[in-house]
Design an enzyme around this catalytic site. Structure first.
Site, PDB file in Angstrom:
ATOM      1  N   PRO A 140     -78.527 -17.039 142.653  1.00  0.00           N
ATOM      2  CG  PRO A 140     -76.280 -17.610 142.244  1.00  0.00           C
ATOM      3  CD  PRO A 140     -77.677 -17.757 141.668  1.00  0.00           C
ATOM      4  CD  GLU A 157     -87.994 -13.855 155.412  1.00  0.00           C
ATOM      5  OE1 GLU A 157     -87.919 -12.845 156.150  1.00  0.00           O
ATOM      6  OE2 GLU A 157     -88.703 -14.830 155.679  1.00  0.00           O
ATOM      7  CG  LEU A 158     -88.742  -7.676 151.494  1.00  0.00           C
ATOM      8  CD1 LEU A 158     -89.892  -6.819 151.039  1.00  0.00           C
ATOM      9  CD2 LEU A 158     -87.950  -8.188 150.313  1.00  0.00           C
ATOM     10  NE  ARG A 214     -75.283 -13.096 163.188  1.00  0.00           N
ATOM     11  CZ  ARG A 214     -76.107 -13.808 162.411  1.00  0.00           C
ATOM     12  NH1 ARG A 214     -75.811 -15.043 162.107  1.00  0.00           N
ATOM     13  NH2 ARG A 214     -77.228 -13.302 161.978  1.00  0.00           N
ATOM     14  CB  CYS A 223     -81.842  -8.396 156.819  1.00  0.00           C
ATOM     15  SG  CYS A 223     -82.005 -10.153 156.847  1.00  0.00           S
ATOM     16  CD  GLU A 272     -81.166  -3.883 155.968  1.00  0.00           C
ATOM     17  OE1 GLU A 272     -81.499  -3.744 154.782  1.00  0.00           O
ATOM     18  OE2 GLU A 272     -81.384  -4.906 156.619  1.00  0.00           O
ATOM     19  N   GLY A 293     -83.726 -10.000 150.125  1.00  0.00           N
ATOM     20  CA  GLY A 293     -82.919  -8.886 149.633  1.00  0.00           C
ATOM     21  C   GLY A 293     -83.541  -7.572 150.040  1.00  0.00           C
ATOM     22  CD1 TRP A 313     -74.971  -9.042 148.046  1.00  0.00           C
ATOM     23  CD2 TRP A 313     -73.816  -9.180 149.958  1.00  0.00           C
ATOM     24  NE1 TRP A 313     -75.105  -7.844 148.713  1.00  0.00           N
ATOM     25  CE2 TRP A 313     -74.409  -7.888 149.879  1.00  0.00           C
ATOM     26  CE3 TRP A 313     -73.032  -9.496 151.080  1.00  0.00           C
ATOM     27  CZ2 TRP A 313     -74.249  -6.934 150.876  1.00  0.00           C
ATOM     28  CZ3 TRP A 313     -72.870  -8.539 152.070  1.00  0.00           C
ATOM     29  CH2 TRP A 313     -73.471  -7.278 151.965  1.00  0.00           C
ATOM     30  CG  ASN A 314     -76.765 -11.084 153.893  1.00  0.00           C
ATOM     31  OD1 ASN A 314     -77.337 -11.894 153.165  1.00  0.00           O
ATOM     32  ND2 ASN A 314     -77.378 -10.448 154.863  1.00  0.00           N
TER      33      ASN A 314
HETATM   34  P1  ADP Z   1     -78.280  -5.791 147.783  1.00  0.00           P
HETATM   35  O1  ADP Z   1     -78.407  -4.337 147.470  1.00  0.00           O
HETATM   36  O2  ADP Z   1     -78.006  -6.081 149.190  1.00  0.00           O
HETATM   37  O3  ADP Z   1     -77.387  -6.534 146.841  1.00  0.00           O
HETATM   38  P2  ADP Z   1     -80.576  -6.664 146.338  1.00  0.00           P
HETATM   39  O4  ADP Z   1     -81.991  -6.662 146.751  1.00  0.00           O
HETATM   40  O5  ADP Z   1     -80.190  -5.769 145.194  1.00  0.00           O
HETATM   41  O6  ADP Z   1     -79.743  -6.379 147.627  1.00  0.00           O
HETATM   42  O7  ADP Z   1     -80.112  -8.125 145.935  1.00  0.00           O
HETATM   43  C1  ADP Z   1     -80.617  -9.318 146.476  1.00  0.00           C
HETATM   44  C2  ADP Z   1     -80.785 -10.319 145.343  1.00  0.00           C
HETATM   45  O8  ADP Z   1     -81.734  -9.799 144.422  1.00  0.00           O
HETATM   46  C3  ADP Z   1     -79.541 -10.615 144.533  1.00  0.00           C
HETATM   47  O9  ADP Z   1     -79.575 -11.973 144.135  1.00  0.00           O
HETATM   48  C4  ADP Z   1     -79.709  -9.718 143.325  1.00  0.00           C
HETATM   49  O10 ADP Z   1     -79.016 -10.171 142.178  1.00  0.00           O
HETATM   50  C5  ADP Z   1     -81.194  -9.830 143.108  1.00  0.00           C
HETATM   51  N1  ADP Z   1     -81.806  -8.737 142.348  1.00  0.00           N
HETATM   52  C6  ADP Z   1     -81.411  -7.447 142.267  1.00  0.00           C
HETATM   53  N2  ADP Z   1     -82.257  -6.753 141.477  1.00  0.00           N
HETATM   54  C7  ADP Z   1     -83.209  -7.615 141.061  1.00  0.00           C
HETATM   55  C8  ADP Z   1     -84.386  -7.507 140.239  1.00  0.00           C
HETATM   56  N3  ADP Z   1     -84.739  -6.349 139.678  1.00  0.00           N
HETATM   57  N4  ADP Z   1     -85.128  -8.620 140.056  1.00  0.00           N
HETATM   58  C9  ADP Z   1     -84.782  -9.778 140.642  1.00  0.00           C
HETATM   59  N5  ADP Z   1     -83.705  -9.950 141.413  1.00  0.00           N
HETATM   60  C10 ADP Z   1     -82.930  -8.883 141.627  1.00  0.00           C
END
Ligand code: ADP
Length: 496
Positions: free
Chosen positions: A190, A265-266, A293, A299, A396, A243, A165-166
């Site tokens: 998304p 990209e973690l 920013r 990240c 983070e 994410g 979402w960022n």
């Molecule tokens: P944040 O904690 O910053 O939201 P996430 O890694 O949970 O980071 O989310 C990044 C993306 O991964 C979002 O699109 C979210 O919906 C998706 N997501 C979260 N959990 C899962 C999962 N188990 N499998 C696939 N996508 C996921």
């Protein structure tokens, strides 16, 4: 398709008409179980739209349409794909204010910074339009000279693109641009907090001439079920995810079953080093960009400032002064430097990290509190004397909180910087080029800003080492993530 789920719903968000359905096989539609989920403006806590909530079987339908479109898209000419991406770049640029308004509405970022994301995000479409027609193979004699080695590059195939979402636009264009340029069809998922920007992008891509089935869009609140279902289907050939590290490693486990190509990209825990001969005012300027920013929700945000003791006092004084002058406000307010955090859960997490640090002896120079009211605002914060074992130094932050650690030497600063499982970005400030190069060679990170607080750029390879991920996005290798090499062994014996 069942006529009952064919809808063309839209919502007006910040004055912009945005389609709110799923987009599968070139049609906007409701989800199979007709469920919708709310999108909230984090500046106000109010619902701004309801978006179709894809079920796992909707995702399978999206994969079906991506798989059906793969052969013709993969064989279409590179020039055609380039021109569609170029048209999409022009269209996003022409509508930059609309995109920025939607970004600000659903993720709260100050509008001027949202315009910056639109320019950055559009740039990936232009960059990959330029890359599409520059994919080359080789033609060489085998080492013994008895045949010819020819290589060509082919698209990996249908790809699942999961975005956070960022940066709701740029994280999409960075993946979609590369995938489409390479000839892959895609299923885009998304983040549930920010589906509207992506919906607008998908609409623009369709209008720019992307054929039906090439881009499919399945927002959902059931992310884990969706990816689990898709990743079991052998028609899916690639997953690209941006994410958190725990979700990334779970996706890698799922990818292992079908031996699927993966780009990850973690998370990061970016160190920002101010060495003993740094130009301190310019380091403070860089720090403000690297830390604040997007309210620190990046990240590649600087997470840990590590400053040589010779310049520590001046740096801390400058950072605290500038941080306390930041204006925290609704993203639509022209004066805003910092908008809200994405949601209350994230704000509580940031508060907990700060409280923990203070309880373990950290000194609070400014901020440290959540603003009252309906939005999810948090005061920009500077902490010093934080123990290295405090959670805020290990995790983070994803919020407007800076920690400053004083190091006795430049070597100590580098050791502290590398003391993390992450390796996404680092920043180093020094006026001596040799010292800068020495530091960059010792810092374990995929990207390093040298006397700069910002590294993101479409023409540069974005990505990390260690727990920060696999692969690179953008730059001239970004397209490789979506290509396979095919090798031809050609007998070149001339008949007698
Ligand atoms: P944040 O904690 O910053 O939201 P996430 O890694 O949970 O980071 O989310 C990044 C993306 O991964 C979002 O699109 C979210 O919906 C998706 N997501 C979260 N959990 C899962 C999962 N188990 N499998 C696939 N996508 C996921």
């Amino acid at each position: 398709m069942d006529a009952t789920i064919s809808v063309d719903r839209s919502a007006v968000v910040a004055g912009v008409q945005v389609k709110t359905g799923l987009y599968v096989g070139g049609r906007w539609r409701a989800s199979e179980d007709a469920s919708w989920f709310d999108v909230v403006d984090p500046s106000t806590g109010k619902v701004i739209a309801a978006v179709a909530d894809a079920t796992p079987s909707d995702a399978i339908a999206a994969l079906g349409s991506a798989a059906a479109a793969q052969a013709s898209w993969g064989r279409s000419s590179a020039r055609r794909r380039a021109e569609i991406l170029r048209a999409a770049f022009e269209a996003v640029t022409a509508r930059r204010e609309e995109f920025a308004s939607v970004i600000t509405a659903e993720m709260g970022r100050p509008y001027a910074q949202s315009l910056g994301e639109v320019d950055y995000g559009a740039e990936f479409l232009r960059w990959f339009a330029e890359q599409a027609a520059h994919v080359h193979g080789e033609f060489a004699a085998s080492p013994n000279g008895d045949f010819t080695i020819a290589t060509t590059r082919v698209p990996v195939g249908p790809s699942l693109l999961i975005t956070p979402w960022n940066f709701p636009l740029a994280m999409g264009t960075r993946k979609i641009g590369a995938a489409l340029a390479a000839g892959c069809t895609v299923i885009v998922k998304p983040a549930e907090q920010t589906p509207l920007t992506m919906a607008l992008l998908v609409d623009v891509l369709a209008q720019a001439g992307v054929p039906d089935g090439v881009v499919n869009f399945v927002p959902t609140t059931r992310a884990a079920d969706q990816s689990e279902t898709l990743m079991r289907d052998a028609r899916l050939r690639k997953v690209s995810f941006t994410g958190s590290t725990p979700v990334g490693s779970r996706l890698l486990e799922q990818a292992a079953r079908n031996v699927m190509r993966s780009s990850m990209e973690l998370g990061g825990n970016g160190p920002f080093l101010v060495l003993r001969d740094a130009d301190v005012p310019s380091a403070v300027n860089g720090a403000m960009v690297a830390k604040f920013r997007n309210g620190g929700q990046s990240c590649v945000a600087a997470n840990r400032f590590i400053v040589h003791e010779a310049v520590a006092e001046e740096f801390i004084e400058g950072l605290v002064k500038r941080t306390s002058a930041l204006v925290v406000a609704d993203g639509t307010a022209p004066v805003a430097d910092i908008g809200p955090l994405i949601d209350d859960r994230q704000r509580q997490r940031v508060q907990r990290l700060v409280d923990d640090a203070v309880a373990s002896g950290a000194q609070l120079h400014t901020g440290g509190w959540a603003l009252p009211g309906d939005g999810y605002f948090y005061a920009p914060t500077v902490l010093t004397h934080v123990p290295v074992s405090a959670p805020i130094m290990r995790e983070e932050v994803f919020g407007p909180v800076a920690t400053v650690t004083v190091a006795a030497s430049d070597d100590d600063a580098i050791d502290l910087a590398n003391d993390t499982p992450f390796g996404l970005v680092a920043f180093v400030y020094t006026q001596n080029m040799a010292r800068a190069l020495d530091a960059t060679s010792r810092l374990d990170a995929g990207m390093i800003g040298v006397n700069r607080g910002l590294v993101s750029e479409a023409g540069a390879p974005f990505g990390g080492t260690k727990a920060s991920g696999l692969g690179r996005e953008g730059g001239h290798t970004g397209i490789d993530e979506y290509l396979e090499t095919k090798y031809l062994a050609i007998d070149t014996t001339v008949p007698a």
